[in-house]
Design a protein around this motif. Structure first.
Motif, PDB file in Angstrom:
ATOM      1  N   ARG A   1       9.296  11.239   2.669  1.00  0.00           N
ATOM      2  CA  ARG A   1       9.920  11.213   1.020  1.00  0.00           C
ATOM      3  C   ARG A   1       8.531  10.502   0.266  1.00  0.00           C
ATOM      4  O   ARG A   1       9.275   9.395  -0.148  1.00  0.00           O
ATOM      5  CB  ARG A   1      11.517  11.299   1.314  1.00  0.00           C
ATOM      6  CG  ARG A   1      11.674  12.233   1.445  1.00  0.00           C
ATOM      7  CD  ARG A   1      13.390  12.153   2.282  1.00  0.00           C
ATOM      8  NE  ARG A   1      14.318  11.792   0.244  1.00  0.00           N
ATOM      9  CZ  ARG A   1      14.976  10.869   0.261  1.00  0.00           C
ATOM     10  NH1 ARG A   1      15.680  10.394   1.441  1.00  0.00           N
ATOM     11  NH2 ARG A   1      15.656  10.622  -1.321  1.00  0.00           N
ATOM     12  N   VAL A   2       7.119  11.275   0.201  1.00  0.00           N
ATOM     13  CA  VAL A   2       6.446  10.479  -0.608  1.00  0.00           C
ATOM     14  C   VAL A   2       6.762   9.548  -1.970  1.00  0.00           C
ATOM     15  O   VAL A   2       6.729   8.989  -2.592  1.00  0.00           O
ATOM     16  CB  VAL A   2       4.985  10.734  -0.170  1.00  0.00           C
ATOM     17  CG1 VAL A   2       4.354   9.962  -1.461  1.00  0.00           C
ATOM     18  CG2 VAL A   2       4.172  11.130   0.730  1.00  0.00           C
TER      19      VAL A   2
ATOM     20  N   LYS B   1       9.783   3.398  -5.909  1.00  0.00           N
ATOM     21  CA  LYS B   1       9.540   2.267  -5.398  1.00  0.00           C
ATOM     22  C   LYS B   1       8.885   0.591  -6.049  1.00  0.00           C
ATOM     23  O   LYS B   1       8.898  -0.186  -5.586  1.00  0.00           O
ATOM     24  CB  LYS B   1      10.365   1.476  -4.516  1.00  0.00           C
ATOM     25  CG  LYS B   1      11.699   2.779  -4.357  1.00  0.00           C
ATOM     26  CD  LYS B   1      13.047   2.068  -4.795  1.00  0.00           C
ATOM     27  CE  LYS B   1      14.243   2.730  -4.311  1.00  0.00           C
ATOM     28  NZ  LYS B   1      15.357   1.923  -5.517  1.00  0.00           N
ATOM     29  N   GLY B   2       7.509   1.689  -6.036  1.00  0.00           N
ATOM     30  CA  GLY B   2       6.373   0.892  -6.774  1.00  0.00           C
ATOM     31  C   GLY B   2       5.142   1.136  -5.647  1.00  0.00           C
ATOM     32  O   GLY B   2       4.078   0.541  -6.182  1.00  0.00           O
ATOM     33  N   PHE B   3       5.502   1.662  -4.824  1.00  0.00           N
ATOM     34  CA  PHE B   3       4.574   1.775  -2.779  1.00  0.00           C
ATOM     35  C   PHE B   3       3.652   3.435  -4.103  1.00  0.00           C
ATOM     36  O   PHE B   3       3.847   4.270  -3.831  1.00  0.00           O
ATOM     37  CB  PHE B   3       5.251   1.762  -2.538  1.00  0.00           C
ATOM     38  CG  PHE B   3       5.983   0.091  -2.239  1.00  0.00           C
ATOM     39  CD1 PHE B   3       5.391  -0.428  -1.380  1.00  0.00           C
ATOM     40  CD2 PHE B   3       7.328   0.848  -2.411  1.00  0.00           C
ATOM     41  CE1 PHE B   3       6.323  -2.148  -1.286  1.00  0.00           C
ATOM     42  CE2 PHE B   3       8.460  -0.104  -2.138  1.00  0.00           C
ATOM     43  CZ  PHE B   3       7.073  -1.425  -1.259  1.00  0.00           C
TER      44      PHE B   3
ATOM     45  N   ASP C   1      10.319  -3.377   6.921  1.00  0.00           N
ATOM     46  CA  ASP C   1      11.049  -5.139   6.809  1.00  0.00           C
ATOM     47  C   ASP C   1      11.099  -4.463   4.966  1.00  0.00           C
ATOM     48  O   ASP C   1      12.221  -4.772   4.038  1.00  0.00           O
ATOM     49  CB  ASP C   1      11.545  -5.845   7.202  1.00  0.00           C
ATOM     50  CG  ASP C   1      12.013  -6.289   8.489  1.00  0.00           C
ATOM     51  OD1 ASP C   1      12.551  -5.066   9.086  1.00  0.00           O
ATOM     52  OD2 ASP C   1      11.184  -7.328   9.430  1.00  0.00           O
ATOM     53  N   GLY C   2       9.854  -4.931   4.240  1.00  0.00           N
ATOM     54  CA  GLY C   2      10.012  -5.038   3.205  1.00  0.00           C
ATOM     55  C   GLY C   2       9.666  -3.739   2.035  1.00  0.00           C
ATOM     56  O   GLY C   2      10.763  -3.194   0.791  1.00  0.00           O
ATOM     57  N   LEU C   3      10.030  -2.630   2.930  1.00  0.00           N
ATOM     58  CA  LEU C   3      10.689  -1.275   2.188  1.00  0.00           C
ATOM     59  C   LEU C   3      11.868  -0.939   2.535  1.00  0.00           C
ATOM     60  O   LEU C   3      12.537  -0.234   0.899  1.00  0.00           O
ATOM     61  CB  LEU C   3       9.439   0.129   2.899  1.00  0.00           C
ATOM     62  CG  LEU C   3       8.244   0.208   3.667  1.00  0.00           C
ATOM     63  CD1 LEU C   3       7.410   0.968   4.387  1.00  0.00           C
ATOM     64  CD2 LEU C   3       7.374   0.049   2.201  1.00  0.00           C
TER      65      LEU C   3
ATOM     66  N   GLY D   1      14.608  -0.687  -1.228  1.00  0.00           N
ATOM     67  CA  GLY D   1      15.802  -0.358  -0.642  1.00  0.00           C
ATOM     68  C   GLY D   1      14.792   1.327  -0.560  1.00  0.00           C
ATOM     69  O   GLY D   1      15.639   2.306  -0.642  1.00  0.00           O
ATOM     70  N   ILE D   2      14.434   1.538   0.203  1.00  0.00           N
ATOM     71  CA  ILE D   2      14.040   2.856   1.163  1.00  0.00           C
ATOM     72  C   ILE D   2      14.343   2.430   2.178  1.00  0.00           C
ATOM     73  O   ILE D   2      14.559   1.652   3.373  1.00  0.00           O
ATOM     74  CB  ILE D   2      12.505   2.234   1.193  1.00  0.00           C
ATOM     75  CG1 ILE D   2      11.560   2.243  -0.265  1.00  0.00           C
ATOM     76  CG2 ILE D   2      11.962   3.801   1.888  1.00  0.00           C
ATOM     77  CD1 ILE D   2      10.656   2.374  -0.225  1.00  0.00           C
TER      78      ILE D   2
END
Length: 748
Positions: free
Chosen positions: A75-76, A82-84, A96-98, A102-103
Motif C-alpha cells: 500500500r504505497v 505519512k510523508g515517506f 520500527d520508524g514506519l 502510524g503505518i
C-alpha cells in the motif's frame, strides 16, 4: 670521583646524547613496525560510510512508488500519505520508524524489504570514486584516513629492514650504556661495568651510524599525519596524488578492479608461478594496485615480454616495481644492477623524474650534450640509464655490459626490425638478462608487426604466429602469444576513473574556409583538405576556430585546463594566435625534451596558462597531462590509436575530473569521410590482441585492450580514396573553380 679518575674516556654528556638518540630511534623503529591494522580499519569504516551515503544519494531520485513493483500488494499510498516519498526515507525509518509513524506492520515490513533490495542493487552497480569536494564530510574523512594509512604503510615499506634491525640491536645495549650517563652511576659501577658500558656506547653508535637518517624523518611524518596534522591540505594532496590514494584504498576494499576471467588458455601452472612470485617493494616508493603488482610479477616470471596495458594504467610504475625488486634481491657480490630504458626523446625527462620520485634507484640520463660522460657513469655505477632510440647505438658502452633489465618504452617504434633502431634494440635485447617492451598499441596496423615485436623477445612464440590469420584465428592467436603478452583495459581495472565525455562538434564551412577546401579538393591535396578549415586570414572566417574559442572560453571560466591537439604545424600557429597569453606552446617535435616537460608542468601551476597547444605526434605520446580535463582535436587523425593515446594523456590514473573530448568536424568534408572510414578499423585488433590469455586465467590480472585496428589502409591509400570521393561529390575534377552560387549544400 673526578672525571679524570674514570678509566673510560667517554664524558657523561656524550653518553647521554648517544643513549637519548638510541632511545628515540628505538621508539621510531617500534612505531614503524607496529601493525597498520587500526589505520586499515579506519579506512574501511570511512569507505563504507561514504559508499552508503553515495548509494542513498542515488536512491533519492527513486520514488516510493517503485516499491510497489517489488511487492505487488504493498500500500504505497499509505507511505506517501505519512510523508515517506522516496526509498531512502523508508530505509532510514526502518520497520520500527514506519510503525511509529502510524503505518501497519504488514505494510512496513515488505516496504523496508523492497527498499533494501533496491539499495543492495544500487550498491552493487555503484562505481565508487572520490569526488573532489572539501564540503563533503564523508569524503573528507575517507581521504584523511587514506592519508594516515598511506603514511604508515609508506614508512614501513621504506624502512622496515632498518627498523627491524634497530629494534633487535638497541634494547640489548641501552641498559648497560646507562652506567656512563651520570657521574653517580659511574661511581657505583665497578671497572668491569664501566668497560661494558663503554662497549655498549660503541655498539649503539655503530647501530645508529648504520641506520638511515630518513627513518627518523619518516617516523616524524607518521606522527604528524596520524595525529591529524596537515588535514587542511588533504584535498590538495589528493588532487596531486590521487592515484596513490586509490592504490591505498584498493589494498583495503574491493574496488571492482580485479575480475575473474571466464576462460583462459594459459597453462594453470604458469599462472600459479606468476601469482606465487614474491615482489620486494622496499626500494619502491609507491603504492601498487593489484593489477600493477601482477604485471610486475608477470615480467619477473616470464622474463622477456610485452606489457601492453592501455594508456594510463601505469606501465612505467610496473616497470619500476620490476626493477626495484631485482635491485633489492640482487646478491651483493654481483655488483651494481644496470637497468636500461630506451624511449622516445619526448619522455626521457619524465622517465628520470619517475625513477627519482618513486624509487631509491639512481637515474642516469644518457641523452644530450653530456651523454657520453653519463654513459660511462652508468656503466661503472649502475642504476637506471635512460636514453633514446637514436642515441642507443652511439653511446660508449662496453660490449660485455649485460643489463639486468632492458625496458623499451613505446616499443611499437621498433616494429620494423630491419631499421637501424630495430637492429640496435635487437643487439641490446640479446645482451639483456630480462627484457620488457611497453606499448599501449603493440599492433597498430598489421599482425605481422606484432609478430616482429614478439620476435625480439621469444622467437619460438613468434614462429607460431600466422601473420595472415584472419578473424577466425583470433582465439588461437591470443593463446599462442599469452607467454609473451599481457594487456589490461582501463575500464576493467580503473573503475574510479571519472567519466569520459566525447562530443563531435559538427560545423559548416563559411565562404572563406569553404573556398579553401574546394581549392584543396580541386588540387587533389589530401593534407590541404584536412587543414583547409584553418586556412583563413581572419579567425572569424573559420567555423572551427570560432568553435575552438568558445570551447576554451567556457573551459577556462569553469576552472578547467585544456589541451588542443593538431597534426599540422600551421594549424597550431593559428590556434596560438587565436588564444594568445592563455595558451602555452606549441609543443612540437622541434621543442627540446626538457622544454616539453616545462610546458606540461606550467599547465599544472596555479598561475600558469590554461591551455597547452600541442602537435599530436609530440604531445600525444609519453607525457602525462592529467592537469587538463578538456581535450580538443582540430581534425580527425589517420590512425584511431593516435587519438586514443592523446586522450589517455589526460584520462588516466590520477585524473580527478570528468574528461571532455571535443572533436572539431565539418559536415560533408574530409572530416566526415575520415570518420566513416576509420570507424571500421577497430574490429581485428579487438579480436586478436585485446585480451592476453593470462588475464583470462588469473583473478589478479584483468584484461584490457585498445581500439587499434589491424590490416588497415595506409595513409596514402586513405588519402586517395577520400580525395576521389570528394572530387566526385563536388565535381572538382572538371571544375577547379566554382562560383558562390554553385557551392553544394554543406560546404558553405
Amino acid at each position: 670521583m673526578s672525571e679524570t679518575s674514570v678509566d673510560v674516556p667517554i664524558k657523561s654528556r656524550q653518553a647521554r646524547q648517544v643513549v637519548e638518540e638510541a632511545t628515540a630511534r628505538l621508539a621510531d623503529a617500534r612505531l614503524l613496525l607496529a601493525s597498520d591494522g587500526p589505520y586499515r580499519d579506519k579506512v574501511r569504516e570511512a569507505y563504507q560510510v561514504a559508499r552508503q551515503v553515495r548509494v542513498r544519494a542515488e536512491l533519492r531520485t527513486v520514488a516510493v512508488e517503485e516499491l510497489e513493483l517489488r511487492r505487488k500488494k504493498l500500500r504505497v499510498a499509505v507511505l506517501r500519505k505519512k510523508g515517506f516519498r522516496d526509498v531512502p526515507s523508508v530505509l532510514e525509518a526502518g520497520v520500527d520508524g514506519l510503525v511509529e509513524a502510524g503505518i501497519g506492520e504488514t505494510t512496513a515490513r515488505p516496504a523496508v524489504a523492497a527498499a533494501t533490495e533496491l539499495a543492495d542493487e544500487a550498491d552493487a552497480d555503484l562505481r565508487f570514486r572520490i569526488d573532489v569536494d572539501p564540503h563533503d564530510p564523508y569524503a573528507t574523512d575517507l581521504v584523511r584516513s587514506l592519508r594516515m594509512f598511506g603514511a604508515v604503510t609508506d614508512a614501513r615499506h621504506r624502512h622496515y629492514d632498518d627498523a627491524r634491525r634497530l629494534h633487535a640491536v638497541l634494547p640489548q645495549y641501552l641498559g648497560p650504556a646507562q652506567v656512563l650517563t651520570r657521574w653517580w652511576r659511574r661511581l657505583l659501577a665497578d671497572s668491569g661495568g664501566r668497560v661494558e658500558a663503554a662497549a655498549a656506547i660503541g655498539a649503539l653508535r655503530n647501530a645508529l651510524g648504520a641506520s638511515s637518517p630518513d627513518l627518523a624523518t619518516a617516523a616524524g611524518q607518521v606522527r604528524v599525519v596520524t595525529a591529524g596534522g596537515g588535514a587542511d591540505g588533504v584535498w590538495e594532496d589528493f588532487e596531486r596524488r590521487s592515484a596513490d590514494y586509490y592504490g591505498l584504498l584498493s589494498q583495503v576494499v574491493d574496488l571492482g578492479d580485479d575480475h575473474e576471467a571466464a576462460e583462459g588458455f594459459l597453462p594453470a601452472d604458469v599462472v600459479r608461478r606468476v601469482e606465487a612470485q614474491p615482489l620486494d617493494r622496499s626500494l619502491l616508493h609507491a603504492n601498487l594496485r593489484a593489477y600493477q603488482a601482477f604485471g610486475a610479477k608477470y615480467a619477473l616470471v616470464q622474463r622477456r615480454t610485452i606489457l601492453g596495458d592501455e594508456m594510463g594504467l601505469g606501465k612505467t610504475m610496473q616497470s619500476l616495481a620490476t626493477m626495484t625488486h631485482l635491485a633489492a634481491t640482487r646478491p651483493d657480490d654481483d655488483g651494481p644492477a644496470h637497468f636500461l630504458v630506451v624511449c622516445p626523446a619526448s619522455v626521457v625527462t619524465n622517465w628520470a623524474r619517475e625513477v627519482t620520485t618513486h624509487s631509491s634507484l639512481a637515474a642516469v640520463v644518457m641523452h644530450g650534450g653530456d651523454r657520453d660522460t653519463a654513459a660511462r657513469v652508468w656503466a661503472a655505477s649502475g642504476g637506471v640509464g635512460v636514453t633514446t632510440f637514436e642515441m642507443l647505438a652511439r653511446l660508449p658502452l662496453p660490449e660485455d655490459l649485460s643489463p639486468t633489465l632492458m625496458v623499451v618504452d613505446e616499443a611499437h617504434y621498433v616494429k620494423n626490425p630491419e631499421t637501424l633502431r630495430g637492429r640496435t634494440v635487437r643487439t641490446w635485447s640479446d645482451r639483456a638478462d630480462r627484457v620488457l617492451f611497453l606499448s599501449g598499441t603493440p599492433m597498430e596496423n598489421k599482425v605481422a608487426e606484432f609478430k616482429a615485436m614478439v620476435g625480439y623477445l621469444q622467437p619460438s612464440v613468434a614462429r607460431q604466429l600466422d601473420p595472415n590469420a584472419g578473424v577466425s584465428g583470433a582465439q588461437a592467436f591470443r593463446r599462442i602469444v599469452a607467454p609473451a603478452y599481457l594487456r589490461r583495459n582501463t575500464e576493467d581495472v580503473l573503475t574510479e576513473l571519472p567519466d569520459l565525455v566525447q562530443v563531435e562538434e559538427w560545423e559548416q564551412f563559411g565562404p572563406a574556409d569553404g573556398a579553401a577546401y574546394r581549392a584543396a579538393v580541386a588540387g587533389g591535396n589530401f593534407m590541404a583538405m584536412r587543414r583547409a578549415a584553418f586556412a583563413v586570414e581572419r579567425a572569424a572566417d573559420s567555423a572551427k576556430l570560432l568553435r575552438l574559442r568558445a570551447l576554451v572560453d567556457e573551459a577556462v571560466a569553469n576552472g578547467r585546463r585544456v589541451i588542443v591537439f593538431s597534426y599540422f604545424l600551421d594549424v597550431l600557429e593559428q590556434v596560438m594566435d587565436l588564444l594568445g597569453d592563455v595558451a602555452v606552446g606549441p609543443l612540437t617535435g622541434r621543442v627540446k625534451v626538457a622544454e616539453r616537460q616545462e610546458m606540461v608542468d606550467s599547465l599544472s601551476g596555479p598561475a600558469g596558462p590554461s591551455v597547452l597547444v600541442s602537435q599530436i605526434t609530440a604531445g600525444g605520446v609519453g607525457l602525462n597531462v592529467q592537469a587538463a580535463s578538456v581535450v580538443i582535436f582540430c581534425e580527425p587523425q589517420v590512425k584511431p590509436t593516435i587519438e586514443a593515446q592523446a586522450v589517455a594523456r589526460a584520462h588516466r590514473m590520477g585524473q580527478t575530473r570528468t574528461v571532455q573530448v571535443h572533436r572539431l568536424l565539418v559536415e560533408d568534408s574530409v572530416d566526415q569521410r575520415m570518420m566513416e572510414i576509420l570507424d571500421t578499423k577497430a574490429a581485428l585488433f579487438e579480436q586478436f590482441a585485446r585480451q592476453s590469455e593470462i588475464t583470462e586465467t588469473s583473478d589478479l590480472a584483468v584484461a584490457v585492450g585498445d581500439p587499434a585496428g589491424a590490416e588497415v589502409p595506409s595513409e596514402a591509400e586513405l588519402g586517395r580514396t577520400i580525395v576521389a570521393q570528394e572530387r566526385e561529390r563536388l565535381g572538382a575534377a572538371g571544375h577547379p573553380e566554382r562560383g558562390e552560387s554553385e557551392e553544394p549544400a554543406g560546404v558553405r
